[in-house]
Design a protein around this motif. Structure first.
Motif, PDB file in Angstrom:
ATOM      1  N   ALA A  17       0.764  -1.054   0.169  1.00  0.00           N
ATOM      2  CA  ALA A  17      -0.026   0.061  -0.197  1.00  0.00           C
ATOM      3  C   ALA A  17       0.865   1.130   0.011  1.00  0.00           C
ATOM      4  O   ALA A  17       0.540   2.201  -0.559  1.00  0.00           O
ATOM      5  N   ALA A  18       1.804   1.091   0.921  1.00  0.00           N
ATOM      6  CA  ALA A  18       2.751   2.459   0.928  1.00  0.00           C
ATOM      7  C   ALA A  18       3.501   2.733  -0.433  1.00  0.00           C
ATOM      8  O   ALA A  18       3.790   3.908  -0.983  1.00  0.00           O
ATOM      9  N   LEU A  19       3.995   1.233  -1.096  1.00  0.00           N
ATOM     10  CA  LEU A  19       4.727   1.774  -2.238  1.00  0.00           C
ATOM     11  C   LEU A  19       3.821   2.021  -3.626  1.00  0.00           C
ATOM     12  O   LEU A  19       4.083   2.903  -4.390  1.00  0.00           O
ATOM     13  N   ASP A  20       2.583   1.815  -3.415  1.00  0.00           N
ATOM     14  CA  ASP A  20       1.501   2.356  -4.536  1.00  0.00           C
ATOM     15  C   ASP A  20       1.423   3.801  -4.216  1.00  0.00           C
ATOM     16  O   ASP A  20       0.911   4.339  -5.295  1.00  0.00           O
ATOM     17  N   ARG A  21       1.253   4.302  -3.019  1.00  0.00           N
ATOM     18  CA  ARG A  21       0.957   5.630  -2.609  1.00  0.00           C
ATOM     19  C   ARG A  21       2.379   6.352  -3.392  1.00  0.00           C
ATOM     20  O   ARG A  21       2.333   7.559  -3.814  1.00  0.00           O
ATOM     21  N   PHE A 180      15.125   1.177  -4.345  1.00  0.00           N
ATOM     22  CA  PHE A 180      13.827   0.474  -3.417  1.00  0.00           C
ATOM     23  C   PHE A 180      13.616   1.619  -2.130  1.00  0.00           C
ATOM     24  O   PHE A 180      12.451   1.981  -1.808  1.00  0.00           O
ATOM     25  N   SER A 181      14.806   2.154  -1.670  1.00  0.00           N
ATOM     26  CA  SER A 181      14.750   3.015  -0.409  1.00  0.00           C
ATOM     27  C   SER A 181      14.091   4.165  -0.836  1.00  0.00           C
ATOM     28  O   SER A 181      13.155   4.494   0.126  1.00  0.00           O
ATOM     29  N   ASP A 182      14.276   4.778  -2.067  1.00  0.00           N
ATOM     30  CA  ASP A 182      13.532   6.088  -2.518  1.00  0.00           C
ATOM     31  C   ASP A 182      12.131   5.801  -2.450  1.00  0.00           C
ATOM     32  O   ASP A 182      11.284   6.798  -1.979  1.00  0.00           O
ATOM     33  N   ALA A 183      11.839   4.574  -3.261  1.00  0.00           N
ATOM     34  CA  ALA A 183      10.252   4.275  -3.081  1.00  0.00           C
ATOM     35  C   ALA A 183       9.476   4.187  -1.936  1.00  0.00           C
ATOM     36  O   ALA A 183       8.488   4.731  -1.744  1.00  0.00           O
ATOM     37  N   MET A 184      10.274   3.377  -0.994  1.00  0.00           N
ATOM     38  CA  MET A 184       9.522   3.159   0.284  1.00  0.00           C
ATOM     39  C   MET A 184       9.428   4.583   1.227  1.00  0.00           C
ATOM     40  O   MET A 184       8.458   4.933   1.470  1.00  0.00           O
TER      41      MET A 184
END
Length: 328
Positions: A17-21, A180-184
């Motif tokens: 859900a967080a990555l979708d945001r 991946f860190s940036d997206a999170m």
């Protein structure tokens, strides 16, 4: 960025859900009523930081998703050896496997260096069965400090914490970790890239190796274990032995036993995940938490009598829960 979450339970769905945001192309792999609810209503997140709903693609057929950039593994570690059919359709040459597991990971000695470099930890990777499905070269380690639970199918209750520390087994700061860190972080989570992720692994393991099996054996909450003097002394001894094993492998976890206990006591009347699994009749995830450290103690010659005793008793308990689960 295309991400598949394999094992989209409470933690996996929360991350998805967080990555979708953050704008990532997210696909949740799940089953049963939880899958049906996510398909119909999306992932509903209830959090002190603000409730939200993410309408993310959810399926029980990884082949419908196809190759992705990242597979986030939200499965229990004792499911890894059998997860090949779920993971294989999602993998291309550059796919990274972000493994959000407790305890000693199967990739622990991959890129480790020194006399144990490349060693297989049999307790967590028996006969290389996990490495055959999840090649260590694809692995990105992940230590989860967030607490979540499924309040209902499709509904994730975020309790506390937003930190997901990640890192490469070879201690490099890779592009795939940084992306991946940036997206999170764009999705509202903390995701530091740690060169020495193994230190984070041991810090979290200090609590898991002691509180989890003791809670299953006693049915006690975190607070109850901390306040019962004799039990607290056993936990302190288990933590001290665990630190000795970590140090024998070159790790210096930056936390004291007193601080770890104080943090656990603040959690209050929380039931550990192992106790919750026991109450639900699920297999207990103790090999990666306890048996692996006992195995490593044997490799490095560190005496761990209390860990060995608790491991022997809790293994009998785990075998008792595994039989009904297999019959079901």
């Amino acid at each position: 960025m295309k991400v598949a979450v394999v094992g989209a339970g409470a933690i996996g769905a929360y991350v998805g859900a967080a990555l979708d945001r953050a704008g990532a192309d997210v696909h949740l792999i799940a089953r049963g009523p939880h899958l049906a609810a996510m398909r119909q209503h999306g992932v509903q997140v209830l959090s002190p930081r603000g409730d939200f709903t993410a309408h993310v693609h959810a399926t029980d057929r990884p082949s419908d998703v196809g190759p992705v950039d990242y597979v986030f593994l939200g499965l229990k570690a004792n499911s890894y050896a059998a997860c090949g059919p779920l993971v294989e359709p999602l993998v291309k040459e550059s796919t990274a496997l972000v493994a959000a597991q407790n305890g000693i990971p199967w990739w622990y000695f991959h890129g480790h260096g020194g006399p144990h470099d490349g060693r297989t930890v049999e307790s967590v990777d028996p006969g290389g069965s996990v490495s055959a499905v999840l090649p260590p070269g694809r692995a990105v380690g992940c230590v989860v400090y967030a607490a979540t639970e499924l309040a209902a199918p499709g509904v994730v209750r975020h309790l506390e914490g937003t930190r997901f520390s990640i890192g490469e087994p070879d201690r490099s700061v890779s592009r795939r970790c940084l992306d991946f860190s940036d997206a999170m972080r764009a999705g509202g989570l903390k995701c530091p890239v740690e060169a020495e992720l193994r230190e984070d692994i041991w810090i979290k393991l200090l609590g898991n190796i002691s509180f989890n099996p003791i809670s299953a054996l006693t049915r006690a909450t975190m607070r109850e274990m901390c306040l019962h003097r004799s039990t607290r002394e056993v936990i302190e001894t288990m933590m001290a032995e665990t630190l000795a094993v970590a140090r024998s492998l070159g790790c210096r976890p930056g936390i004291s036993i007193e601080r770890r206990l104080a943090g656990a006591e603040r959690v209050g009347d929380h039931r550990t995940s192992t106790l919750q699994d026991l109450e639900k009749g699920k297999p207990l995830e103790l090999d990666v938490l306890l048996a692996a450290v006992v195995e490593l103690a044997g490799v490095t010659g560190v005496p761990v009598p209390t860990l060995r005793t608790v491991a022997a008793i809790s293994d009998l308990l785990a075998r008792g829960t595994a039989a009904p689960a297999a019959a079901a």
